[in-house]
Structure formats: C-alpha cells, structure tokens
Design an enzyme around this catalytic site. Structure first.
Site, PDB file in Angstrom:
ATOM      1  N   GLN A  16       1.019  -1.602   0.083  1.00 34.93           N
ATOM      2  CA  GLN A  16       0.093  -0.396  -0.036  1.00 34.93           C
ATOM      3  C   GLN A  16       0.647   0.712  -0.321  1.00 34.93           C
ATOM      4  O   GLN A  16       0.902   2.212  -0.807  1.00 34.93           O
ATOM      5  CB  GLN A  16      -0.741  -0.199   1.317  1.00 34.93           C
ATOM      6  N   ASP A  38      10.903  -6.531  -4.233  1.00 35.54           N
ATOM      7  CA  ASP A  38       9.495  -7.123  -3.220  1.00 35.54           C
ATOM      8  C   ASP A  38       9.457  -8.462  -3.507  1.00 35.54           C
ATOM      9  O   ASP A  38      10.423  -8.978  -4.963  1.00 35.54           O
ATOM     10  CB  ASP A  38       8.151  -6.477  -4.006  1.00 35.54           C
ATOM     11  N   TYR A 146       1.643  -8.780  15.245  1.00 35.43           N
ATOM     12  CA  TYR A 146       1.639  -7.714  14.020  1.00 35.43           C
ATOM     13  C   TYR A 146       2.151  -6.781  15.132  1.00 35.43           C
ATOM     14  O   TYR A 146       3.111  -5.696  14.817  1.00 35.43           O
ATOM     15  CB  TYR A 146       0.358  -7.143  13.337  1.00 35.43           C
TER      16      TYR A 146
END
Length: 327
Positions: A16, A38, A146
């Site tokens: 994002q 990536d 997370y």
C-alpha cells in the site's frame, strides 16, 4: 542524500505505501536512483518507471546482493505482514517482520547504508495504553503478533542507532487511506474498502462497530511524513524509530456520514468480526507533538478534505473504466 551518487532501495514496494512512495521518491531523486523491490510481481506502472528487484527480505544474501549491486545508501523498509493477516499466519508475521528487519539492519551496518526508514504502527499500543490522545512515550502492550513485532522492531531499530550509530527512523502510522492501492489485510482497511463500495454499490457492510473510533491518515500525508522525517536534521531528533503521527480520528459511523454528504443514497450496515477485538485494543486518538516539535510535522488533510478527494478520484477512475476492485 546526494542524488548523483547515492541510491535508495525500497522493500515491499508493491504494498500500500510502497506502491505510492516509490513514484514519489523517483520524482525527487530520479527514476534510476530508486530501486523498487518485493517478493511479488509489481504493477507494470511501478516496474516500467524504474529499476525493480525481486527480493525476499528474509534472505540476507539477497539483500546484500541488491545493496552491493546498486550501491544503496538508504533503505525504506516497508516489507511486512499486517495485523489481520498476521493473526491468521503469526509465524509468517514473525519471520517477515522481525527476521526481515534484522536482515535489513545487519546488511546496512555491514555494507555502509547511511539511513534506514522502518514504519511502525499504532498496533504497538494495547489495552493498558491510554486510548485518548495516546502519548508518545507510554505503555506498549499489544495484543496482536503484528503489534508484538512492531514493538520489538522499534527497540531493535533504536538499539542500532545507539550501538552502531546507524541512522534509523520510523513513524507509528495510524490507518492509511489510499485511492491507489486496494485493502491489504489491515484492521483499518474498512476505511479504504468503504469508498470503493460506496462508488460501485452505494452500500457497505462494515466489519467494525459504528462507534469504533481510530486514528487515520490520508496517503498524501503518509508520504509527506516519510519524506519529511528522512530529510530532518538528525541532531534535532530525540526519538528515532517510533514517532507518533496522525492526521484525524473518526468512527466508522462518522466516515459513513461524511460519505453520505456526497452520496445521499449510500447506506451502511455493521457486522463486526475478529477485527473488532483488534480495533478495541488500539487508540482512539494520538498525541503526535513529538513529531511536530522534532521535525515540524503537520498534516494537510482532515476527514472532510480526504473524503471529498477519495470520492472524486475513484469516481473519475470508474468513469474511465479504470476502477479495479475485487469486492
């Protein structure tokens, strides 16, 4: 950073933030000076606008090779497993978020990288943290893997600043709202999906309760904060990897109400799922005075301005047949 001689590597460039940060950095430093990387194949627009490396941050060898080949002097380390996805795959979240960060820091230390940016998150907070105007320096008690990885990551980054004088910087981002990148597994992603659903279907089913209030930021402000922090005078910084930043706070119902000002026939219903418990452990609003004092942070977008811009951009894409949304 000297544009002529130094190169930037962006990990997680297809995500994002990365998919919009890379073009912004290429505009500033030049297309050939910003290496997108990536594990996933990037969008053609990203791949065709400058260099791209297929790179897994859990491989120290891959990182070292990319740094050496491109003479990298700054890394924007965005590769991560986000909150909701992390709860489904906690081992993978640890592998990418912690071991990947450690590899970036070690490779930077060994190979002479001058600066590292690593984003943190409001996920570092938890039930024991004050939820209103959450302080910069406070209790960190995350309830998600997370959040655990982001707390550990903040401490690890600060250790490298103190132990090795590596210039590592980072922001604790709230929910990020973008009109370019689709939702990617975060608890705050409802605030992105709702706009697509409003434009396409005029209705949305929210996975959070209507009164759930969270801090948020529009993508242009997110990019601004990263670029501004990385350009700040290091001597002014009392904090390094954990700056609170925010732009606005709103509830799901307040966002829906703002959308209805533009689309009166829009409707919303609420079916909370497992992400509600995650959201309930996070702050409602953030104190980002440290960022304002140490590097002059100031957002440009509030709820009204962000909503108007999101709907305008998505409607233009819809009319042009360019609006892609799997929902």
């Amino acid at each position: 950073m000297t544009v002529e001689t130094e190169t930037i590597l962006v990990t997680g460039a297809s995500g994002q933030i990365g998919s919009e940060l890379v073009p912004a950095l290429r505009k500033i430093f030049g297309p050939d000076k910003v290496i997108a990387s990536d594990v996933a194949e990037p969008a053609l627009s990203l791949k065709n606008s400058g260099p791209f490396e297929r790179l897994d941050v859990t491989s120290r060898e891959d990182l070292a090779r990319a740094i050496k080949n491109h003479r990298v002097k700054a890394i924007y380390h965005l590769a991560a497993i986000l909150s909701a996805t992390g709860e489904k795959f906690p081992q993978k979240a640890w592998e990418v978020n912690i071991n990947g960060l450690y590899n970036v820091l070690e490779a930077s230390r060994e190979l002479g990288v001058k600066q590292v940016f690593c984003p943190s998150s409001i996920a570092v907070f938890g039930p024991a943290t004050p939820r209103i105007n959450t302080p910069q320096d406070t209790i960190l008690s995350p309830t998600t893997i997370y959040g655990v990885t982001k707390v550990a990551g903040e401490h690890l980054c600060d250790y490298y600043v103190k132990k090795y004088s590596l210039d590592v910087r980072g922001c604790r981002f709230p929910g990020i709202i973008s009109n370019e990148t689709l939702p990617g597994g975060g608890t705050t992603d409802y605030a992105v999906a709702i706009f697509y659903e409003a434009i396409i279907h005029r209705k949305y089913t929210c996975f959070l309760k209507p009164e759930t209030r969270l801090p948020m930021m529009y993508m242009p402000d997110c990019l601004k904060s990263i670029i501004q922090l990385m350009a700040a005078d290091f001597s002014r910084l009392k904090h390094h990897s954990n700056f609170n930043v925010t732009a606005m706070s709103f509830s799901a119902a307040e966002l829906a109400s703002e959308i209805k000002k533009h689309l009166p026939d829009f409707s919303i219903d609420y079916r909370p799922d497992f992400r509600q418990a995650i959201a309930d452990s996070w702050p409602e609003s953030i104190d980002d005075s440290a960022a304002r004092e140490e590097w002059d942070w100031q957002p440009d977008y509030d709820l009204a301005r962000m909503t108007a811009d999101m709907l305008r951009v998505l409607e233009e894409k819809r009319q042009q047949g360019k609006l892609v949304y799997p929902g």
